[in-house]
Write an enzyme that holds these catalytic residues in place. Sequence first.
Site, PDB file in Angstrom:
ATOM      1  N   ARG A   1       0.853  -1.039   0.062  1.00  0.00           N
ATOM      2  CA  ARG A   1       0.185   0.001  -0.118  1.00  0.00           C
ATOM      3  C   ARG A   1       0.698   1.432  -0.144  1.00  0.00           C
ATOM      4  O   ARG A   1       0.578   2.160   0.560  1.00  0.00           O
ATOM      5  CB  ARG A   1      -0.777  -0.108   1.193  1.00  0.00           C
ATOM      6  CG  ARG A   1      -2.128  -1.134   1.225  1.00  0.00           C
ATOM      7  CD  ARG A   1      -2.917  -1.227  -0.037  1.00  0.00           C
ATOM      8  NE  ARG A   1      -3.368  -2.237  -0.023  1.00  0.00           N
ATOM      9  CZ  ARG A   1      -3.255  -3.273  -0.876  1.00  0.00           C
ATOM     10  NH1 ARG A   1      -2.155  -3.281  -1.446  1.00  0.00           N
ATOM     11  NH2 ARG A   1      -3.961  -4.407  -0.789  1.00  0.00           N
TER      12      ARG A   1
ATOM     13  N   SER B   1     -10.142   0.040   3.585  1.00  0.00           N
ATOM     14  CA  SER B   1      -9.657  -0.343   4.847  1.00  0.00           C
ATOM     15  C   SER B   1      -8.927   0.937   5.485  1.00  0.00           C
ATOM     16  O   SER B   1      -8.349   1.634   4.626  1.00  0.00           O
ATOM     17  CB  SER B   1      -8.395  -1.475   4.801  1.00  0.00           C
ATOM     18  OG  SER B   1      -9.015  -2.567   4.486  1.00  0.00           O
TER      19      SER B   1
ATOM     20  N   GLU C   1      -3.812   3.482   6.567  1.00  0.00           N
ATOM     21  CA  GLU C   1      -3.799   3.273   4.963  1.00  0.00           C
ATOM     22  C   GLU C   1      -4.416   4.387   4.215  1.00  0.00           C
ATOM     23  O   GLU C   1      -3.921   4.720   2.962  1.00  0.00           O
ATOM     24  CB  GLU C   1      -4.627   1.823   4.664  1.00  0.00           C
ATOM     25  CG  GLU C   1      -4.548   1.638   3.453  1.00  0.00           C
ATOM     26  CD  GLU C   1      -5.135   0.202   2.784  1.00  0.00           C
ATOM     27  OE1 GLU C   1      -4.817  -0.783   3.642  1.00  0.00           O
ATOM     28  OE2 GLU C   1      -5.793   0.010   1.900  1.00  0.00           O
TER      29      GLU C   1
HETATM   30  C1  LIG Z   1     -15.352   0.351  -0.561  1.00  0.00           C
HETATM   31  C2  LIG Z   1     -13.889   0.355  -0.989  1.00  0.00           C
HETATM   32  C3  LIG Z   1     -13.114  -0.630  -0.961  1.00  0.00           C
HETATM   33  C4  LIG Z   1     -11.658  -0.490  -1.293  1.00  0.00           C
HETATM   34  N1  LIG Z   1     -11.024  -1.773  -1.383  1.00  0.00           N
HETATM   35  C5  LIG Z   1      -9.542  -1.486  -1.615  1.00  0.00           C
HETATM   36  C6  LIG Z   1      -8.808  -2.683  -1.579  1.00  0.00           C
HETATM   37  O1  LIG Z   1      -9.284  -3.732  -1.651  1.00  0.00           O
HETATM   38  N2  LIG Z   1      -7.420  -2.605  -1.896  1.00  0.00           N
HETATM   39  C7  LIG Z   1      -6.894  -1.537  -1.856  1.00  0.00           C
HETATM   40  O2  LIG Z   1      -5.651  -1.143  -2.244  1.00  0.00           O
HETATM   41  N3  LIG Z   1      -7.737  -0.113  -1.957  1.00  0.00           N
HETATM   42  C8  LIG Z   1      -8.927  -0.131  -1.753  1.00  0.00           C
HETATM   43  N4  LIG Z   1      -9.698   0.910  -1.456  1.00  0.00           N
HETATM   44  C9  LIG Z   1      -8.740   2.273  -1.371  1.00  0.00           C
HETATM   45  C10 LIG Z   1      -9.017   2.928  -2.721  1.00  0.00           C
HETATM   46  O3  LIG Z   1      -9.996   2.538  -3.460  1.00  0.00           O
HETATM   47  C11 LIG Z   1      -7.531   2.833  -3.291  1.00  0.00           C
HETATM   48  O4  LIG Z   1      -6.540   3.143  -2.542  1.00  0.00           O
HETATM   49  C12 LIG Z   1      -7.720   3.635  -4.526  1.00  0.00           C
HETATM   50  O5  LIG Z   1      -6.432   3.189  -5.326  1.00  0.00           O
HETATM   51  C13 LIG Z   1      -7.486   5.131  -4.275  1.00  0.00           C
HETATM   52  O6  LIG Z   1      -7.520   5.782  -5.734  1.00  0.00           O
HETATM   53  P1  LIG Z   1      -8.250   7.360  -5.807  1.00  0.00           P
HETATM   54  O7  LIG Z   1      -8.216   7.686  -7.220  1.00  0.00           O
HETATM   55  O8  LIG Z   1      -9.395   7.318  -5.168  1.00  0.00           O
HETATM   56  O9  LIG Z   1      -7.228   8.125  -4.804  1.00  0.00           O
HETATM   57  P2  LIG Z   1      -7.384   9.436  -3.992  1.00  0.00           P
HETATM   58  O10 LIG Z   1      -8.342   8.953  -2.798  1.00  0.00           O
HETATM   59  O11 LIG Z   1      -7.949  10.592  -4.670  1.00  0.00           O
HETATM   60  O12 LIG Z   1      -5.913  10.023  -3.450  1.00  0.00           O
HETATM   61  C14 LIG Z   1      -5.100   8.654  -2.734  1.00  0.00           C
HETATM   62  C15 LIG Z   1      -3.874   9.451  -2.642  1.00  0.00           C
HETATM   63  O13 LIG Z   1      -3.088   9.507  -4.041  1.00  0.00           O
HETATM   64  C16 LIG Z   1      -2.829  10.855  -4.479  1.00  0.00           C
HETATM   65  N5  LIG Z   1      -3.168  10.878  -5.880  1.00  0.00           N
HETATM   66  C17 LIG Z   1      -4.353  10.460  -6.447  1.00  0.00           C
HETATM   67  N6  LIG Z   1      -4.027  10.775  -7.887  1.00  0.00           N
HETATM   68  C18 LIG Z   1      -2.686  11.293  -7.924  1.00  0.00           C
HETATM   69  C19 LIG Z   1      -2.152  11.616  -9.424  1.00  0.00           C
HETATM   70  N7  LIG Z   1      -2.384  11.503 -10.417  1.00  0.00           N
HETATM   71  N8  LIG Z   1      -0.831  12.135  -8.868  1.00  0.00           N
HETATM   72  C20 LIG Z   1      -0.491  12.377  -7.525  1.00  0.00           C
HETATM   73  N9  LIG Z   1      -0.957  11.830  -6.640  1.00  0.00           N
HETATM   74  C21 LIG Z   1      -2.207  11.445  -6.747  1.00  0.00           C
HETATM   75  C22 LIG Z   1      -3.930  11.546  -3.524  1.00  0.00           C
HETATM   76  O14 LIG Z   1      -3.095  12.935  -3.390  1.00  0.00           O
HETATM   77  C23 LIG Z   1      -3.885  10.808  -2.130  1.00  0.00           C
HETATM   78  O15 LIG Z   1      -2.596  11.171  -1.367  1.00  0.00           O
HETATM   79  C24 LIG Z   1     -11.012   0.786  -1.326  1.00  0.00           C
HETATM   80  C25 LIG Z   1     -11.670   2.122  -1.141  1.00  0.00           C
HETATM   81  C26 LIG Z   1     -13.012   1.684  -0.832  1.00  0.00           C
HETATM   82  C27 LIG Z   1     -14.072   2.993  -0.763  1.00  0.00           C
END
Ligand SMILES: Cc1cc2nc3c(=O)[nH]c(=O)nc-3n(C[C@H](O)[C@H](O)[C@H](O)COP(=O)(O)OP(=O)(O)OC[C@H]3O[C@@H](n4cnc5c(N)ncnc54)[C@H](O)[C@@H]3O)c2cc1C
Length: 303
Positions: free
Chosen positions: A173, A222, A293
Amino acid sequence: MWWLSELEQRFGKRLRKDEFLKKHTSWHVGGKAAFFAEPINEQEILRLIHMAREKSLSLIVLGGGTNVLVHDKGFEGIVISTKSLRGIKRLGETRFIFEAGVLTSQILSLTRKENLSGWEHMAGIPGTLGGALIGNAGVAGKTVEERVVWVESLERNLSHKKWERDDIKWDYRDSSLAQGNRFILRACLDFRPSTRETVDSSINYYAQKRSNQPSKGFSAGSVFKNISPVEPAGLLLEKYHCKGLSEGNASVSDRHANFIINNGNATSNEIWRLIKRCRDIILENHGKWLDLEVNLIGGPWRQ
Ligand SMILES: Cc1cc2nc3c(=O)[nH]c(=O)nc-3n(C[C@H](O)[C@H](O)[C@H](O)COP(=O)(O)OP(=O)(O)OC[C@H]3O[C@@H](n4cnc5c(N)ncnc54)[C@H](O)[C@@H]3O)c2cc1C
């Protein structure tokens, strides 16, 4: 403010002042961003970063907002959303370039349609490719890292950088891409030729693994990282009776103890208080500190 009217002219409705971030996060909490911008190309991203530097404004990138906890007081700076950066280019039979804002679910639909394998474990993981690369998202030991050929980023000094997969330190992660406040622009991913049946059965396998996740309320997945593969945070939290604990409208899911649910009108502060309570319980009873996380935005966050 000349610089603001210049940005407003260029971005139109894609630049908003005092935008509530709760509208852009899966937890549905978080106060206002001073500025919220949705660039559609690299020139616009460059303009925003340049302006933030000139005006000494803090800047943060937001993908799908599915892995962040935004403070109730919001963020005093510019939030750059990757919502409108969703370009996809095919490079060969199995290779594609995806812009950072492409949804992980879009990639899954595409690979399924093309009978390509290697993304099925992302079924049910919401958010964008950018966020997935930053946090090396995945499940059951399978992560985004495995499909990466290269990643292109814009550094805070406005230079471009191309990272081959092996230039990046990938962790549980976490990835070295997360350090240095860079903007992930795009990435090239490579998949394996497969059949629709194999892809579908693999998607079903990973979907089954999610059957213990809460189906109601808003969450960010998580909350804590596992201490180790043999000490998953969810099991520890369950063992020490955290399931069902609540603060205001936020509660620990009674299906999966590592999920904190906003039952409707929770505040970020309520979620944060619950996070600290759970963390203290594990520290007192198990002697170990749970790392987050989810990423904290805004603040200060009182420990
Ligand atoms: C129901 C649910 C289930 C989930 N299950 C999992 C799972 O099984 N496994 C898992 O790993 N995660 C899981 N997650 C967490 C999440 O989905 C992941 O971490 C996902 O990859 C986050 O992507 P995001 O675009 O929403 O990032 P964001 O939440 O928008 O950002 C996360 C971080 O990345 C940075 N960021 C985003 N895009 C960029 C970019 N282009 N350049 C630089 N920095 C950037 C942001 O500044 C922030 O620090 C889950 C979430 C939910 C709601």
